[in-house]
Structures are given as structure tokens and as C-alpha cells.
Enzyme design. Structure first.
Site, mmCIF file in Angstrom:
data_model
loop_
_atom_site.group_PDB
_atom_site.id
_atom_site.type_symbol
_atom_site.label_atom_id
_atom_site.label_comp_id
_atom_site.label_asym_id
_atom_site.label_seq_id
_atom_site.Cartn_x
_atom_site.Cartn_y
_atom_site.Cartn_z
ATOM 1 N N ASP A 32 0.879 -1.164 0.000
ATOM 2 C CA ASP A 32 0.000 0.000 0.000
ATOM 3 C C ASP A 32 0.920 1.218 0.000
ATOM 4 O O ASP A 32 1.440 1.606 1.041
ATOM 5 C CB ASP A 32 -0.893 -0.005 1.242
ATOM 6 C CG ASP A 32 -1.769 1.245 1.332
ATOM 7 O OD1 ASP A 32 -2.064 1.854 0.287
ATOM 8 O OD2 ASP A 32 -2.141 1.620 2.459
ATOM 9 N N GLU A 61 -1.529 -1.576 -4.386
ATOM 10 C CA GLU A 61 -2.769 -0.806 -4.424
ATOM 11 C C GLU A 61 -2.570 0.408 -5.316
ATOM 12 O O GLU A 61 -1.600 1.154 -5.159
ATOM 13 C CB GLU A 61 -3.170 -0.369 -3.020
ATOM 14 C CG GLU A 61 -4.503 0.345 -2.990
ATOM 15 C CD GLU A 61 -4.984 0.656 -1.588
ATOM 16 O OE1 GLU A 61 -5.336 1.830 -1.341
ATOM 17 O OE2 GLU A 61 -5.012 -0.261 -0.745
ATOM 18 N N ASP A 85 -2.267 0.959 7.697
ATOM 19 C CA ASP A 85 -1.651 0.932 6.368
ATOM 20 C C ASP A 85 -0.966 -0.413 6.141
ATOM 21 O O ASP A 85 -0.919 -0.913 5.025
ATOM 22 C CB ASP A 85 -0.643 2.076 6.207
ATOM 23 C CG ASP A 85 -1.342 3.419 6.142
ATOM 24 O OD1 ASP A 85 -1.940 3.715 5.099
ATOM 25 O OD2 ASP A 85 -1.306 4.159 7.139
#
Length: 183
Positions: A11, A71, A144
Site C-alpha cells: 500500500d 494498491e 496501512d
């Protein structure tokens, strides 16, 4: 497709880069690691990008992932934030491509849908579902890291399906799929 493989999920972010690793054996996934790279203490955007690149290389050289799931930046109203996120994603992708690790990109909604069945799920819902799926004892304070892990799990669930999203097996594939546009 190899019977046993490792998937690194990322991410990307310029404040925090979350990441997670899973090991896949046939149709079974097993949790390996979940962590984050905290970049809040750095003011220099270019230094942050360098650190993202270096940490991604370090993860690749330590764990030898067979694939990377990343992502994609979400579309927001703040153009500057989107540009910074795109750069963070780009340097993480460049690190993987430089080591010939295939990369697949997933939208945040697709990742949330794969994990929870709801494309509008909250970070907390995604984290709790991952905790249940992978038997995690505790969750990190910052989610996260679980978002990075969610990208890896999403990739596992989507492996073997016809439409994965954007995939790149190396620089040549990336260039071919993203031709230079001349104005």
C-alpha cells in the site's frame, strides 16, 4: 503457476508505506509478515521516494516474492496528493520491475471487495477480516500495514482468474502497455 509462491502486497504512500507478505501453497495461504515504512519524520519528498525504493528492494532480496500486488492510487480531489501517491507507487513498482518480479495493480475498491465482500468497507473492517482469515493475534495500530497485506490476499483470491487488473512482468511489458504519448 508455481505450487508454492510468496506474494508481497504494498500500500504505497509518502507518509506511510504499508506492506504484507503471504506464502501460498496450492489453494492455502499463510501469513508471513506485516509492517510499515514510516516516512512522517522526513520532509524531503525525494528522500521519501528513495526510501520507498530501497525498502521495496530490501523486501524483495530478503523474502524473494514471486509476485507483487500493489494498491493503485485512488482518485481524489487533491491533485498534489494524487501525484505524490502516484510517485510512491511508481518507485515501488520500479523496484519490483528492476528485480523482474511480476506486478499486479488493484484498485482500493477491488481489494476491499475481495477481502470483505464490500467495496466500500472501512480500513477497520478490512483489518478485522484479515485477522480472522489469517489468524492474526493482534492488529497494528496503523492500518496501512493491513492494507498492504490486503493487496497480497486480494491477489491470491484473484490468481487464475481471467481479469486481474494491470500486470507487468518486467520493464519491456510495462513500456509496451504504457506507450509514450507525444503531444
Amino acid at each position: 503457476m508455481a505450487k508454492e509462491r510468496i506474494i508481497l502486497g504494498i500500500d504505497p504512500g509518502t507518509t506511510i508505506m504499508g506492506f504484507g507478505l503471504i506464502k501460498v501453497d496450492g489453494k492455502t495461504m499463510r501469513f508471513m509478515q506485516l509492517n510499515e515504512l514510516d516516512l512522517k519524520k522526513y520532509d524531503d519528498h525525494y528522500l521519501k521516494l528513495k526510501l520507498i525504493f530501497e525498502r521495496t528492494i530490501e523486501l524483495i532480496e530478503t523474502h524473494h516474492p514471486d509476485e507483487i500486488a500493489i494498491e493503485a492510487p485512488f482518485y481524489g480531489k487533491n491533485v498534489q496528493s494524487m501525484l505524490k501517491l502516484g510517485r510512491a507507487q511508481g518507485v515501488a513498482m520500479a523496484a519490483g520491475l528492476s528485480r523482474q518480479v511480476p506486478i499486479t495493480e488493484y484498485s482500493p475498491k477491488k481489494i476491499k471487495m475481495a477481502i470483505t465482500g464490500n467495496g466500500n468497507a472501512s480500513k477497520e473492517q478490512v483489518a478485522k477480516m484479515l485477522q480472522s482469515l489469517l489468524g492474526l493475534q493482534t492488529l497494528p495500530n496503523n492500518l496501512d500495514a493491513t492494507d498492504g497485506l490486503a493487496a497480497a490476499v486480494c491477489h491470491f483470491y484473484n490468481s487464475g482468474k481471467v481479469s486481474l487488473g494491470k500486470s507487468y512482468s518486467g520493464w519491456a511489458a510495462f513500456v509496451k502497455q504504457n506507450p509514450k504519448k507525444i503531444d
